[in-house]
Design an enzyme around this catalytic site. Structure first.
Site, PDB file in Angstrom:
ATOM      1  N   CYS A  73       0.789  -1.162  -0.101  1.00 31.47           N
ATOM      2  CA  CYS A  73      -0.013  -0.176   0.018  1.00 31.47           C
ATOM      3  C   CYS A  73       0.812   1.298  -0.144  1.00 31.47           C
ATOM      4  O   CYS A  73       1.994   1.226   0.651  1.00 31.47           O
ATOM      5  CB  CYS A  73      -0.973   0.231   1.467  1.00 31.47           C
ATOM      6  SG  CYS A  73      -2.151   1.329   1.384  1.00 31.47           S
TER       7      CYS A  73
ATOM      8  N   GLU B 199      -9.160  -0.840  -2.731  1.00 29.68           N
ATOM      9  CA  GLU B 199      -9.498   0.667  -2.621  1.00 29.68           C
ATOM     10  C   GLU B 199     -10.865   0.708  -1.919  1.00 29.68           C
ATOM     11  O   GLU B 199     -10.673   2.076  -1.315  1.00 29.68           O
ATOM     12  CB  GLU B 199      -9.582   1.031  -4.225  1.00 29.68           C
ATOM     13  CG  GLU B 199      -8.424   1.065  -4.943  1.00 29.68           C
ATOM     14  CD  GLU B 199      -7.301   1.482  -4.445  1.00 29.68           C
ATOM     15  OE1 GLU B 199      -6.215   0.660  -4.452  1.00 29.68           O
ATOM     16  OE2 GLU B 199      -7.138   2.393  -3.455  1.00 29.68           O
TER      17      GLU B 199
HETATM   18  O1  LIG Z   1      -4.565   2.161  -2.203  1.00 35.39           O
HETATM   19  C1  LIG Z   1      -3.939   1.995  -3.329  1.00 35.39           C
HETATM   20  N1  LIG Z   1      -2.496   1.512  -2.966  1.00 35.39           N
HETATM   21  O2  LIG Z   1      -2.267   1.856  -1.773  1.00 35.39           O
HETATM   22  C2  LIG Z   1      -1.648   1.211  -4.222  1.00 35.39           C
HETATM   23  C3  LIG Z   1      -1.574  -0.364  -4.154  1.00 35.39           C
HETATM   24  C4  LIG Z   1      -2.846  -1.008  -4.459  1.00 35.39           C
HETATM   25  C5  LIG Z   1      -2.962  -2.345  -4.453  1.00 35.39           C
HETATM   26  C6  LIG Z   1      -1.759  -3.185  -4.245  1.00 35.39           C
HETATM   27  C7  LIG Z   1      -1.930  -4.782  -4.263  1.00 35.39           C
HETATM   28  C8  LIG Z   1      -3.124  -5.460  -4.234  1.00 35.39           C
HETATM   29  C9  LIG Z   1      -4.109  -4.416  -4.442  1.00 35.39           C
HETATM   30  C10 LIG Z   1      -4.041  -3.173  -4.607  1.00 35.39           C
HETATM   31 NI    NI Z   2      -3.589   1.133  -0.361  1.00 31.67          NI
END
Ligand SMILES: OCN(O)CCCc1ccccc1
Ligand code: NI
Length: 185
Positions: free
Chosen positions: A112, A156
């Site tokens: 994240c 999200e």
């Molecule tokens: O919230 C978005 N974020 O922190 C970026 C990474 C998004 C994400 C990474 C791995 C699996 C699902 C979603």
């Molecule tokens: Ni995230």
């Protein structure tokens, strides 16, 4: 443009808050934010721009991550072969209205942009979802997603409710999952 300094990190209460439902029409400021969030995702996925501005690559960005407690998140899931993205839109007031019993987790776990550390473990989510959301113009959409795009949207939507990916990890058995759940590469 949004850069990493605009993205809040663990410890900021906005990340653990229930975001406010949007009302339509969105304000010009909220429309501008949606544009800027999607632009960040595009920039972060462009090696040259990401390098120039030191951006971490992201496939999604939720408004609470830029300290705006609003139910809005941009999602840009590229396809493996560089063709059209698997999913690209800014989802407002998203609701998962149905989902598979079958779960799925990314084999590599999740990360994240608001978490500056690795937290190993399977993040088990629904493999398939039916998602109802509004786009920035207030049009209602009802779509079915599966596998990676479904996982990203769930990540999200979690942000809009103050949930972080590692809340789903069983820290006693981080890489254990139900027999019928899928591990996605
Ligand atoms: O919230 C978005 N974020 O922190 C970026 C990474 C998004 C994400 C990474 C791995 C699996 C699902 C979603
Ligand atoms: Ni995230």
């Amino acid at each position: 443009m949004i850069t990493m300094k605009n993205i809040i990190r663990e410890g900021n209460n906005t990340l653990r808050s229930e975001a406010k439902k949007a009302t339509f029409p969105l304000s010009d400021e909220q429309r501008q934010l949606a544009h800027d969030m999607m632009e960040f995702l595009e920039n972060s996925q462009d090696p040259k721009i990401a390098e120039k501005y030191q951006l971490r690559a992201g496939v999604g960005l939720a408004a609470p991550q830029v300290d705006v407690s609003l139910q809005m998140a941009s999602v840009l899931v590229p396809s493996a072969d560089g063709e059209a993205p698997l999913f690209k839109d800014t989802i407002v007031n998203p609701v998962i209205i149905s989902h598979s019993v079958q779960g799925a987790a990314l084999s590599e776990g999740e990360g994240c942009l608001s978490v500056d550390r690795d937290v190993p473990g399977y993040v088990v989510r629904h493999d398939r979802i039916t998602l109802r959301y509004y786009d920035v113009d207030g049009n209602q959409h009802k779509i079915r997603l599966k596998n990676y795009p479904a996982i990203v949207c769930q990540h999200e939507i979690d942000h809009l409710h103050g949930v972080l990916f590692y809340d789903h990890i069983d820290h006693d058995h981080p890489f254990t999952m139900e027999n019928e759940d899928l591990v996605i590469d």
